[in-house]
Scaffold this motif. Structure first.
Motif, short mmCIF file in Angstrom:
data_model
loop_
_atom_site.label_atom_id
_atom_site.label_comp_id
_atom_site.label_asym_id
_atom_site.label_seq_id
_atom_site.Cartn_x
_atom_site.Cartn_y
_atom_site.Cartn_z
N THR A 275 0.82 -1.22 0.00
CA THR A 275 0.00 0.00 0.00
C THR A 275 0.85 1.27 0.00
O THR A 275 0.31 2.37 -0.14
CB THR A 275 -0.92 0.03 1.23
N ILE A 276 2.16 1.13 0.15
CA ILE A 276 3.02 2.31 0.20
C ILE A 276 3.26 2.84 -1.21
O ILE A 276 3.79 2.12 -2.06
CB ILE A 276 4.38 1.98 0.87
N PRO A 277 2.89 4.09 -1.51
CA PRO A 277 3.14 4.65 -2.85
C PRO A 277 4.64 4.79 -3.11
O PRO A 277 5.45 4.87 -2.18
CB PRO A 277 2.46 6.03 -2.77
N ASP A 278 4.99 4.82 -4.38
CA ASP A 278 6.40 4.91 -4.76
C ASP A 278 7.05 6.18 -4.23
O ASP A 278 8.21 6.16 -3.78
CB ASP A 278 6.54 4.85 -6.28
N HIS A 279 6.34 7.30 -4.28
CA HIS A 279 6.96 8.55 -3.84
C HIS A 279 7.17 8.58 -2.33
O HIS A 279 8.02 9.32 -1.83
CB HIS A 279 6.11 9.75 -4.28
N VAL B 244 19.86 7.84 -10.02
CA VAL B 244 19.22 7.42 -11.27
C VAL B 244 19.94 6.19 -11.84
O VAL B 244 19.31 5.28 -12.41
CB VAL B 244 19.22 8.57 -12.30
N MET B 245 21.24 6.13 -11.67
CA MET B 245 22.04 5.04 -12.25
C MET B 245 22.05 3.78 -11.39
O MET B 245 22.56 2.75 -11.83
CB MET B 245 23.47 5.53 -12.47
N GLN B 246 21.50 3.85 -10.20
CA GLN B 246 21.51 2.69 -9.31
C GLN B 246 20.32 1.77 -9.62
O GLN B 246 19.19 2.23 -9.75
CB GLN B 246 21.45 3.12 -7.84
N PRO B 247 20.57 0.47 -9.72
CA PRO B 247 19.49 -0.48 -10.06
C PRO B 247 18.32 -0.46 -9.06
O PRO B 247 17.17 -0.64 -9.46
CB PRO B 247 20.20 -1.84 -10.03
N LYS C 158 12.97 1.59 -10.91
CA LYS C 158 11.53 1.72 -11.14
C LYS C 158 10.97 3.07 -10.64
O LYS C 158 9.81 3.38 -10.85
CB LYS C 158 10.77 0.58 -10.47
N PHE C 159 11.83 3.87 -10.00
CA PHE C 159 11.40 5.17 -9.49
C PHE C 159 11.93 6.32 -10.35
O PHE C 159 11.96 7.45 -9.91
CB PHE C 159 11.88 5.37 -8.05
N ARG C 160 12.35 6.01 -11.58
CA ARG C 160 13.00 7.03 -12.40
C ARG C 160 12.10 8.26 -12.60
O ARG C 160 12.58 9.40 -12.54
CB ARG C 160 13.38 6.47 -13.77
#
Length: 310
Positions: free
Chosen positions: A160-164, A190-193, A197-199
């Motif tokens: 239930t936790i949103p990505d942001h 940004v370059m970390q794996p 999915k949060f780009r």
């Protein structure tokens, strides 16, 4: 039949008693003089949870009356502190105080309540978020502590936790840094794996870093958003060198109002100093000219006298 008459008569007597009875005197309960939890603990005689509920109900009643009368009620945090001290599992005060307290409220009596909520209910990200927002964006910002509160939810199995919310701890950390350092940190993320999915959330973070803090209603038409997206995606896909992206984004930096005010203040101070120096130089020159003129006049006046004497 006789029992029915007796019952009806008793009901009539009770109703008449309530009707003609005088109103009970006020309790004059004042939350500014709330007792300590340790004192109430002994008086409660093992009924801490019940007494905590009574204090909380009284606090909500006073809060409701303040809405009707227009008077400010400043003791909700104190009542919640007492109630949750008596019963730490009492969930309602935690959720209510966190929800109704403004993020920038100057009264910090809710801090201890929200701190206890985060400790007692560590799996509840909403309670921790209330506390983190008060810490990071309240009257006395402590963004490092706010980041510590929210960091544990990044890898939480709670769907239930949103990505942001999962990455909000990085926002608090970035807010502590200078623009250049923060921008470099975001590009590294940004370059970390683990942040792959949060780009999309990094676009907004970068825009906020370089001064574009307003909400974007239509990202498809916003040129700044699209430029940031193009640069970040190009870097992440290996099409644009990170150094070029960093330089381009830094060149987009918008001068903030406080920075602009500081620049204007420095310019005004410099202009004032230059004006003083010019005035001083002008006054000095004028004084020198006046002195020379006086000497010349004196010499001219004494010349005929010298000729007559000869």
């Amino acid at each position: 039949m006789r029992f029915l008459v007796v019952i009806l008569f008793a009901i009539a007597v009770i109703a008449a008693a309530f009707h003609f009875a005088k109103p009970l005197p006020g309790t004059n309960f004042d939350e500014s003089f709330l007792p300590k939890a340790s004192t109430v603990h002994y008086v409660a005689a093992g009924h801490d949870a019940s007494v905590a509920g009574l204090f909380w109900i009284k606090g909500l009643t006073e809060l409701g009356e303040s809405y009707l009368t227009g008077k400010e009620y400043a003791y909700l945090g104190h009542v919640a502190e007492l109630s949750t001290s008596l019963d730490s599992l009492f969930y309602t005060p935690y959720y209510f105080v966190g929800g109704v307290t403004p993020i920038d409220a100057p009264d910090t009596s809710d801090f201890s309540v929200l701190r206890r909520a985060s400790r007692v209910y560590p799996e509840n990200w909403r309670l921790s978020l209330y506390y983190a927002l008060r810490l990071g964006r309240g009257p006395y910002p402590n963004r490092a502590e706010a980041a510590n509160v929210m960091r544990k939810y990044f890898d939480s199995p709670d769907t239930t936790i949103p990505d942001h919310i999962r990455t909000i701890y990085r926002s608090f950390e970035i807010d502590e840094m200078q623009t250049e350092t923060a921008l470099e940190t975001v590009l590294n993320d940004v370059m970390q794996p683990r942040f792959k999915k949060f780009r999309a959330s990094f676009y907004s973070k970068i825009l906020r870093l370089i001064g574009y803090k307003g909400l974007i209603n239509d990202v498809e038409k916003d040129e700044h958003y699209q430029k940031v997206k193009t640069l970040v995606d190009g870097m992440a896909d290996g099409k644009i060198h990170p150094a070029i992206v960093y330089r381009e984004l830094l060149a987009m930096k918008k001068i903030r109002d406080d920075e602009l005010a500081e620049i204007k203040a420095k310019e005004a101070a410099a202009d004032s100093t230059a004006t003083k120096d010019t005035t001083a130089t002008t006054d000095s020159t004028a004084t020198a000219v006046d002195t020379v003129a006086t000497v010349d006049t004196t010499a001219a006046a004494s010349a005929p006298a010298d000729s007559s004497a000869n």
